[in-house]
Design an enzyme around this catalytic site. Structure first.
Site, mmCIF file in Angstrom:
data_model
loop_
_atom_site.group_PDB
_atom_site.id
_atom_site.type_symbol
_atom_site.label_atom_id
_atom_site.label_comp_id
_atom_site.label_asym_id
_atom_site.label_seq_id
_atom_site.Cartn_x
_atom_site.Cartn_y
_atom_site.Cartn_z
ATOM 1 N N HIS A 273 82.443 91.393 90.849
ATOM 2 C CA HIS A 273 83.730 91.356 91.559
ATOM 3 C C HIS A 273 84.494 92.629 91.225
ATOM 4 C CE1 HIS A 273 87.369 88.672 92.867
ATOM 5 N NE2 HIS A 273 87.614 89.950 93.116
ATOM 6 N N GLU B 140 92.512 81.948 94.428
ATOM 7 C CA GLU B 140 93.254 82.810 93.497
ATOM 8 C C GLU B 140 94.731 82.420 93.578
ATOM 9 O OE1 GLU B 140 94.110 87.557 92.609
ATOM 10 O OE2 GLU B 140 93.421 86.943 94.594
#
Length: 338
Positions: free
Chosen positions: A19, A202
């Site tokens: 990521h 998130e």
């Protein structure tokens, strides 16, 4: 007191980073240098002023600065220099494989050719493979604050280059832009044989993680913090062996968590989830992959076995063939016992 044995283990363990937004590795020094090289006017008189501007309090504040920083990237060599600078830092942290995101829409909407962006990034990645021994996968992201039609247009632009792109992702402003918005373009990407992943959970709710799984049919979940609010979702992620690409320092800087000790990494491991540690946008969030490992290990008092598990997860959660994953797992074992 930092645990020196634990710190040394983190430093020597081979790792994969799953990521990483390559545009988010644009350090102030390089931003300033590229602005001068390309004659781009920026509202900063020095590197120090650029660094001071890397200050924000939520995802949108960060994205505003992030897109402003992109303005200095104009030529293939700029993208090469950006990617090569990241690879050198990754190599210093003993990263042996990277799966990096790039945001073509952030560049083509500025008038750059898709091939300019791709070729600069890819050339550096290929050099990194030869010179540094770092393998790679390249993931093209769709910006979720734009429309699905625009995502389809980007996929069309990428068609001549799909043999050089390994997957698609979904990033940018999460709240108000659910995965469902992109279900058709992800179906098309899957039909083309591309790997699929998406940012979910998130800042967005657990429902966004459900949508990423059910509608986008992602192979792994980027972030995924808020999945922990839904017990059934946690069980599903564990049962399916899905990987979560957690970004601790990013979570802290974007106020997803109030303190690094609130990182969900330990809880994810305790719940049997395949958590990994990543740096996200390290130039903006204050640390590359080892800094994230060290911060979480100290704050959560992770055991050496848990640290090793996180490193192992980074390879088994990658898009590498199983034979390559096994080779890296052997290298981890050697690092632990050697």
């Amino acid at each position: 007191m930092p645990n020196p044995s634990r710190a040394a283990l983190i430093d020597r363990l081979p790792k994969a980073e799953l990521h990483l937004h390559i545009e988010g590795s644009l350090e102030p020094e390089l931003l300033f240098a590229l602005a001068e090289r390309n004659g781009v006017a920026i509202p900063f008189a020095s590197v120090e002023e650029v660094r001071a501007a890397y200050s924000f309090f939520n995802l949108q504040d960060f994205l505003d600065i992030y897109y402003q920083g992109m303005s200095v990237l104009l030529h293939e060599q700029d993208f090469y220099d950006l990617t090569w600078a990241y690879l050198l830092r990754a190599d210093a942290d003993n990263v042996r494989h990277v799966e990096i995101f790039f945001d073509p829409q952030g560049h083509t909407e500025r008038g750059l050719a898709f091939e300019t962006v791709l070729s600069g990034i890819e050339r550096a990645l290929k050099d990194g493979e030869v010179q540094l021994g770092i393998s790679y996968r390249l993931i093209m992201c769709f910006l979720r604050h734009l429309s699905e039609e625009e995502a389809f247009a980007t996929l069309d632009q990428a068609m001549p280059y799909l043999d050089r792109i390994h997957g698609v992702g979904l990033d940018s402003s999460e709240v108000g832009h659910p995965p469902a918005k992109f279900s058709r373009v992800f179906a098309r990407a899957r039909d083309l044989g591309l790997h699929v992943t998406a940012h979910a959970g998130e800042e967005g709710p657990p429902e966004y993680v459900h949508q990423a799984l059910d509608l986008l049919e992602v192979e792994r979940i980027d972030h995924g913090n808020r999945a922990l609010e839904d017990a059934a979702l946690v069980s599903r992620i564990a049962d399916e062996g899905l990987t979560l690409t957690v970004c601790p320092l990013s979570n802290l800087r974007l106020c997803v968590i109030k303190d690094i000790a609130d990182s969900p990494v330990r809880r994810m491991l305790d719940l049997g989830l395949k958590a990994t540690i990543n740096s996200d946008d390290p130039a903006y969030f204050g640390g590359y992959i080892n800094a994230n490992f060290h911060a979480v290990a100290e704050a959560l008092d992770l055991t050496e076995a848990e640290i090793v598990k996180l490193a192992e997860n980074s390879f088994t959660g990658s898009f590498l063939p199983l034979t390559d994953q096994a080779r890296h797992l052997n290298e981890i074992a050697e690092a632990v016992h050697g």
